[in-house]
Design a protein around this motif. Structure first.
Motif: not given
Length: 415
Positions: A54, A57, A295, A333
């Motif tokens: 994460s 992102l 994310s 997402l």
């Protein structure tokens, strides 16, 4: 005088504050990544890597393709006791990378955890004993920074019930959350632990802001990072208590640093208008131009009630939901197009086949699947390139899958 914002204006303010709306120009280097930290304040860490971990992102969503090794060098390498440069880890929103200079702002949280643990009230339920903690203290002092896997001890064996953590790992986490240990970087994503004086500069360790001062500064940063938010939104950014956040907002409003606003359509219990707050003198962008996948641990997505209130998306991460009960997919997402969230995609980086797999694709109610696919398809091509993958393959699940596959040239699978 209380300012009033339309719902659309509030979205634009929020996204601009988070770094959306400016097209990336040129190569993304360390300056841009440091700027990302300056804007967001932190990057949340999570170990799930079915698509990508994460913390990588938010940078891609805002800056486009960049060399992840650059971010690794900023966040994974050990910091130096002779410099405040670099990043360390603290429990901020959740586990997160933050600038080293900000470490003192979380001393009060370390103290709270320590008090709860000693009183037997910590919510983690960790059970490491004092003997193990004392042994680790001397071991780290003698040997320097260590990963849990590098520590030889009879109690360093995985066991239940807490995530299978060994006694040693539990003790390390207790010491980390109490502020006695800091991170000395990561190796293949495994955290290395060190006594704070081994990796943090004296200039940082000597700073002891009072609890009210630290909370006020975190609240100020929350308002700046969010652009616009309610009391609960602002408290959630750094996981502060509501009462202390309210007191800090009162001080910041009185000081002229924060202003109260009303946002059309933002209502609470009984339909009563919700008070919201913005940085003093905030500007409302005329438009936001952006296409991004977010994310589940992006600040835009963190506070699910805010996401619903601001973007109309009811969102839950389904990683821990049994497969037959998942509605949208495993690692879904949200899809941002300009100033609206218009869909969601379940992505997987299949590195063995060198394919970015779209396990499912959904368009939000009232949106045109064709229009969303037109914006999303080239973005997914960029995602695949950033991940070092080749083709984008779309499974047949979801009401956006067909249009997306068509836009990608028929790259669809049955299912």
């Amino acid at each position: 005088m209380v300012q009033t914002l339309s719902a659309a204006a509030a979205r634009r303010v929020a996204l601009a504050a988070q770094g959306f709306g400016k097209a990336p120009s040129g190569r993304v280097g360390t300056r841009q990544l440091n700027g990302l930290f300056d804007r967001l304040g932190l990057l949340q860490i999570d170990s799930v890597n079915v698509f990508e971990r994460s913390h990588y992102l938010p940078g891609f969503a805002r800056l486009g393709g960049y060399d992840k090794a650059l971010l690794d060098r900023l966040t994974f390498r050990p910091t130096s006791p002779s410099s405040e440069a670099g990043y360390t880890e603290v429990w901020a929103h959740e586990a997160a990378f933050v600038p080293v200079r900000d470490w003192p702002l979380f001393r009060f949280r370390n103290a709270r955890f320590r008090a709860k643990y000693l009183a037997g009230k910590d919510s983690w339920g960790l059970t490491a004993g004092r003997d193990t903690i004392e042994w680790l203290r001397s071991e780290l002092a003698a040997r320097g920074p260590l990963a849990a896997s590098e520590i030889e001890h009879d109690a360093n064996v995985r066991q239940g019930p807490w995530w299978g953590w060994s006694e040693v790992k539990q003790a390390l986490e207790l010491m980390f959350r109490s502020g006695e240990l800091a991170t000395a970087g990561r190796t293949r994503f495994e955290r290395r632990y060190a006594l704070v004086q081994q990796v943090l500069p004296a200039s940082v360790l000597e700073r002891h802001p009072s609890e009210p001062d630290a909370v006020r500064e975190l609240v100020r940063r929350s308002v700046t990072a969010l652009g616009v938010g309610t009391l609960s939104d602002i408290a959630d950014y750094y996981r502060l208590y509501t009462a202390e956040t309210k007191a800090a907002l009162h001080d910041l409003v009185d000081a002229g640093e924060v202003e109260r606003v009303h946002v059309h359509g933002w209502t609470g219990a009984g339909g009563r208008p919700l008070a919201a707050f913005v940085p003093a003198g905030v500007r409302v962008p005329r438009a936001i131009s952006a296409t991004a996948v977010l994310s589940p641990f992006d600040p835009v997505v963190w506070e699910r009630d805010r996401l619903l209130r601001m973007f109309g998306m009811h969102y839950r991460i389904e990683i821990y939901t049994p497969a037959p009960k998942r509605v949208f997919g495993y690692y879904v997402l949200p899809v941002l197009v300009d100033d609206e969230i218009v869909g969601r995609v379940d992505l997987k980086s299949d590195r063995q086949a060198e394919v970015l797999r779209v396990q499912a694709a959904w368009v939000e109610e009232g949106r045109s699947a064709g229009a969303v696919a037109e914006r999303l398809a080239p973005l997914l091509g960029s995602v695949a390139e950033w991940q070092g993958l080749g083709d984008v393959m779309v499974a047949g699940r979801g009401n956006l899958a067909g249009a997306l596959a068509d836009e990608l040239g028929g790259a669809a699978l049955a299912g």
